[in-house]
Design a protein around this motif. Structure first.
Motif, short mmCIF file in Angstrom:
data_model
loop_
_atom_site.label_atom_id
_atom_site.label_comp_id
_atom_site.label_asym_id
_atom_site.label_seq_id
_atom_site.Cartn_x
_atom_site.Cartn_y
_atom_site.Cartn_z
N LEU A 16 -1.25 8.13 0.33
CA LEU A 16 -0.29 8.71 1.68
C LEU A 16 -0.51 10.30 1.52
O LEU A 16 0.09 10.86 2.58
CB LEU A 16 1.01 8.24 1.50
N GLY A 17 -0.61 11.01 0.51
CA GLY A 17 -0.69 12.12 0.16
C GLY A 17 -0.84 12.48 -1.24
O GLY A 17 -1.40 11.82 -2.12
N PRO A 18 -0.80 13.84 -1.68
CA PRO A 18 -0.98 14.54 -3.02
C PRO A 18 -0.40 13.61 -4.11
O PRO A 18 -0.86 13.26 -5.18
CB PRO A 18 -0.96 15.70 -2.82
N ILE A 19 0.75 13.33 -3.68
CA ILE A 19 1.77 12.56 -4.86
C ILE A 19 2.49 11.36 -4.37
O ILE A 19 3.37 10.80 -5.13
CB ILE A 19 3.01 13.65 -5.10
N LEU A 20 2.01 10.90 -3.10
CA LEU A 20 2.75 9.71 -2.49
C LEU A 20 1.76 8.81 -2.36
O LEU A 20 0.68 8.72 -1.82
CB LEU A 20 3.36 10.10 -1.14
N TYR A 21 2.07 7.42 -2.69
CA TYR A 21 1.08 6.18 -2.81
C TYR A 21 1.89 5.09 -2.10
O TYR A 21 3.25 5.10 -2.18
CB TYR A 21 0.58 5.78 -4.19
N ARG A 22 1.37 3.97 -1.64
CA ARG A 22 1.79 2.69 -1.42
C ARG A 22 1.43 2.14 -2.44
O ARG A 22 0.12 1.96 -2.73
CB ARG A 22 1.41 2.29 -0.11
N ALA A 23 2.03 1.10 -3.06
CA ALA A 23 1.86 0.02 -4.07
C ALA A 23 2.31 -1.00 -3.64
O ALA A 23 3.47 -1.44 -3.14
CB ALA A 23 2.32 0.65 -5.46
N GLU A 24 1.94 -2.17 -4.33
CA GLU A 24 2.11 -3.65 -4.07
C GLU A 24 2.62 -3.96 -5.65
O GLU A 24 1.93 -4.06 -6.74
CB GLU A 24 1.29 -4.56 -3.72
N LEU A 25 3.72 -4.70 -5.60
CA LEU A 25 4.42 -5.35 -7.00
C LEU A 25 3.79 -6.65 -7.07
O LEU A 25 3.27 -7.36 -6.13
CB LEU A 25 5.93 -5.36 -6.82
N PRO A 26 3.89 -7.33 -8.24
CA PRO A 26 3.31 -8.53 -8.64
C PRO A 26 3.99 -9.59 -7.60
O PRO A 26 3.46 -10.84 -7.30
CB PRO A 26 3.76 -8.91 -9.87
N ASN A 27 5.29 -9.54 -7.09
CA ASN A 27 5.85 -10.41 -6.55
C ASN A 27 5.27 -10.26 -4.95
O ASN A 27 5.79 -11.17 -4.07
CB ASN A 27 7.23 -10.42 -6.52
#
Length: 76
Positions: A16-27
């Motif tokens: 999403l940007g230089p220091i920002l991400y979207r992530a998905e947890l194991p659940n």
């Protein structure tokens, strides 16, 4: 006494940007994740599909701090 943090492994799904991400947890929960201060200072870059260790607080399960790649050792 500070509240304990929760560490988990997350899969990066979007930059999403230089220091920002979207992530998905194991659940399956999708969260926003930002680089920790040491990673920001080191100008670390991650890409989609990488697995990272994130730190969540008990008060906000929608955002997390990226600490390191899953396979790398913690900084001392």
């Amino acid at each position: 006494m500070p509240d304990a943090t929760i560490h988990a492994v997350a899969l990066l799904t979007e930059v999403l940007g230089p220091i920002l991400y979207r992530a998905e947890l194991p659940n399956g929960k999708r969260i926003m994740a930002h680089l920790s201060k040491p990673l920001t200072d080191a100008k670390a870059e991650f890409s989609i599909g990488q697995r990272v260790v994130v730190e969540l607080t008990p008060f906000d399960f929608d955002s997390a701090r990226i600490l390191r790649l899953e396979d790398s050792q913690p900084a001392e």
